[in-house]
Design a protein around this motif. Structure first.
Motif, short mmCIF file in Angstrom:
data_model
loop_
_atom_site.label_atom_id
_atom_site.label_comp_id
_atom_site.label_asym_id
_atom_site.label_seq_id
_atom_site.Cartn_x
_atom_site.Cartn_y
_atom_site.Cartn_z
N VAL A 34 0.91 -1.16 -0.02
CA VAL A 34 -0.10 -0.02 -0.07
C VAL A 34 0.86 1.27 0.05
O VAL A 34 1.81 1.33 0.83
N VAL A 35 0.77 2.11 -0.94
CA VAL A 35 1.38 3.18 -1.07
C VAL A 35 0.56 4.48 -0.31
O VAL A 35 1.09 5.22 0.44
N GLU A 36 -0.60 4.67 -0.74
CA GLU A 36 -1.39 5.89 -0.21
C GLU A 36 -3.06 5.24 -0.08
O GLU A 36 -3.19 4.55 -0.89
N GLU A 37 -3.62 6.11 0.56
CA GLU A 37 -5.19 5.91 0.81
C GLU A 37 -5.65 7.52 0.76
O GLU A 37 -5.17 8.32 1.47
N ARG A 38 -6.65 7.50 0.01
CA ARG A 38 -7.36 8.61 -0.16
C ARG A 38 -8.92 8.61 -0.18
O ARG A 38 -9.37 7.42 -0.42
N VAL A 39 -9.64 9.51 0.13
CA VAL A 39 -11.16 9.65 0.07
C VAL A 39 -11.55 10.64 -1.25
O VAL A 39 -11.20 11.60 -1.23
N THR A 40 -12.44 10.22 -2.17
CA THR A 40 -13.11 11.10 -2.96
C THR A 40 -13.66 12.25 -2.45
O THR A 40 -14.45 12.26 -1.65
N ASP A 41 -13.49 13.48 -3.14
CA ASP A 41 -13.92 14.71 -2.66
C ASP A 41 -15.48 14.81 -2.97
O ASP A 41 -16.08 14.00 -3.78
N ASP A 42 -15.92 15.96 -2.92
CA ASP A 42 -17.16 16.27 -3.49
C ASP A 42 -17.62 16.02 -4.79
O ASP A 42 -18.82 15.71 -5.26
N ASN A 43 -16.55 16.03 -5.61
CA ASN A 43 -16.65 15.98 -7.13
C ASN A 43 -16.13 14.37 -7.56
O ASN A 43 -15.97 14.11 -8.55
N GLY A 44 -16.19 13.76 -6.40
CA GLY A 44 -15.87 12.19 -6.82
C GLY A 44 -14.33 12.07 -7.34
O GLY A 44 -13.80 11.06 -7.87
N ARG A 45 -13.64 13.19 -6.87
CA ARG A 45 -11.93 12.94 -7.26
C ARG A 45 -11.13 12.96 -6.24
O ARG A 45 -11.28 13.49 -5.18
N VAL A 46 -9.90 12.38 -6.77
CA VAL A 46 -8.70 12.31 -5.76
C VAL A 46 -7.58 12.80 -6.81
O VAL A 46 -7.45 12.03 -8.02
N LYS A 47 -6.96 13.89 -6.57
CA LYS A 47 -6.23 14.59 -7.40
C LYS A 47 -4.57 14.31 -7.09
O LYS A 47 -3.63 14.86 -7.76
N ASP A 48 -4.54 13.77 -5.81
CA ASP A 48 -3.04 13.77 -5.16
C ASP A 48 -2.42 12.41 -4.96
O ASP A 48 -1.97 12.31 -3.81
N PHE A 49 -2.36 11.68 -5.91
CA PHE A 49 -1.72 10.36 -5.86
C PHE A 49 -0.31 10.57 -6.24
O PHE A 49 -0.02 11.18 -7.46
N LEU A 50 0.93 9.94 -5.73
CA LEU A 50 2.14 9.96 -6.30
C LEU A 50 2.66 11.48 -6.55
O LEU A 50 2.97 11.65 -7.61
N GLU A 51 3.08 12.01 -5.20
CA GLU A 51 3.76 13.35 -5.65
C GLU A 51 4.97 12.96 -6.39
O GLU A 51 5.84 12.17 -6.11
N LYS A 52 5.10 14.19 -7.32
CA LYS A 52 6.28 14.07 -8.26
C LYS A 52 7.23 14.60 -7.51
O LYS A 52 7.28 15.93 -6.82
N LYS A 53 8.41 14.03 -7.27
CA LYS A 53 9.49 14.32 -6.25
C LYS A 53 10.79 14.25 -7.14
O LYS A 53 11.15 13.25 -7.99
N GLN A 54 11.86 15.17 -7.01
CA GLN A 54 13.11 15.09 -7.80
C GLN A 54 13.74 13.79 -7.16
O GLN A 54 13.80 13.40 -6.15
N ASN A 55 14.24 13.11 -8.21
CA ASN A 55 15.23 11.83 -8.25
C ASN A 55 14.47 10.75 -7.60
O ASN A 55 14.81 9.75 -7.01
N VAL A 56 13.01 10.73 -7.65
CA VAL A 56 12.14 9.52 -7.37
C VAL A 56 11.42 9.46 -8.66
O VAL A 56 10.73 10.09 -9.38
N ASP A 57 11.53 7.96 -9.13
CA ASP A 57 10.92 7.51 -10.32
C ASP A 57 9.67 6.46 -9.75
O ASP A 57 9.70 5.50 -9.29
N ASN A 58 8.51 7.16 -10.42
CA ASN A 58 7.09 6.31 -9.97
C ASN A 58 6.70 5.29 -10.99
O ASN A 58 5.61 4.70 -10.67
#
Length: 138
Positions: A59-83
């Protein structure tokens, strides 16, 4: 007086630039559209897992959908991190349907996909109590 105004403007501009520079960028998002109601599905837990080894999911992350049914913030892009890798989104939909007093065939839905590059990936689902569909969105 003039120096005070100039200093205030400079500090304001500096704070704006700092705030913009600190905005986080995410590589993965999702959206749930309940086609039974024609509306987004808020309050649905989505679990992101990554395949490590043979048939082992972390498990990497858990989120809950917002009022618009969306999750916008999985896998933050960071320098020197390959997703890159194989991932699974688990949509925990049974509680969502239970809250609507609606029976469902699916207690949860798993969507497996592969991130192959640095671009943004959007994995939405259209959902009903007895069916679902998914695709790679934009």
């Amino acid at each position: 007086m003039r120096k005070s105004i100039i200093l205030s403007v400079v500090l304001l501009l500096l704070s704006i630039f700092t705030a913009v520079a600190q905005d986080r960028v995410y590589q993965l998002s999702s959206h749930i559209l309940d086609i039974n109601t024609g509306r987004p599905a808020p309050g649905v837990k989505i679990v992101l897992s990554k395949l490590v080894g043979e048939n082992k999911w972390n498990v990497v992350e858990e989120r809950v959908t917002d009022d618009n049914g969306r999750v916008k913030d999985f896998l933050e892009k960071k320098q020197n991190v390959d997703n890159r890798g194989v991932y699974k989104l688990t949509y925990c939909v049974e509680p969502y349907f239970r809250q609507q007093s609606q029976d469902t065939f699916y207690p949860f839905i798993e969507v497996v996909f592969e991130i192959k590059d640095e671009s943004h990936y959007h994995v939405p689902i259209t959902l009903s109590p007895y069916g679902y569909s998914t695709y790679r969105g934009s």
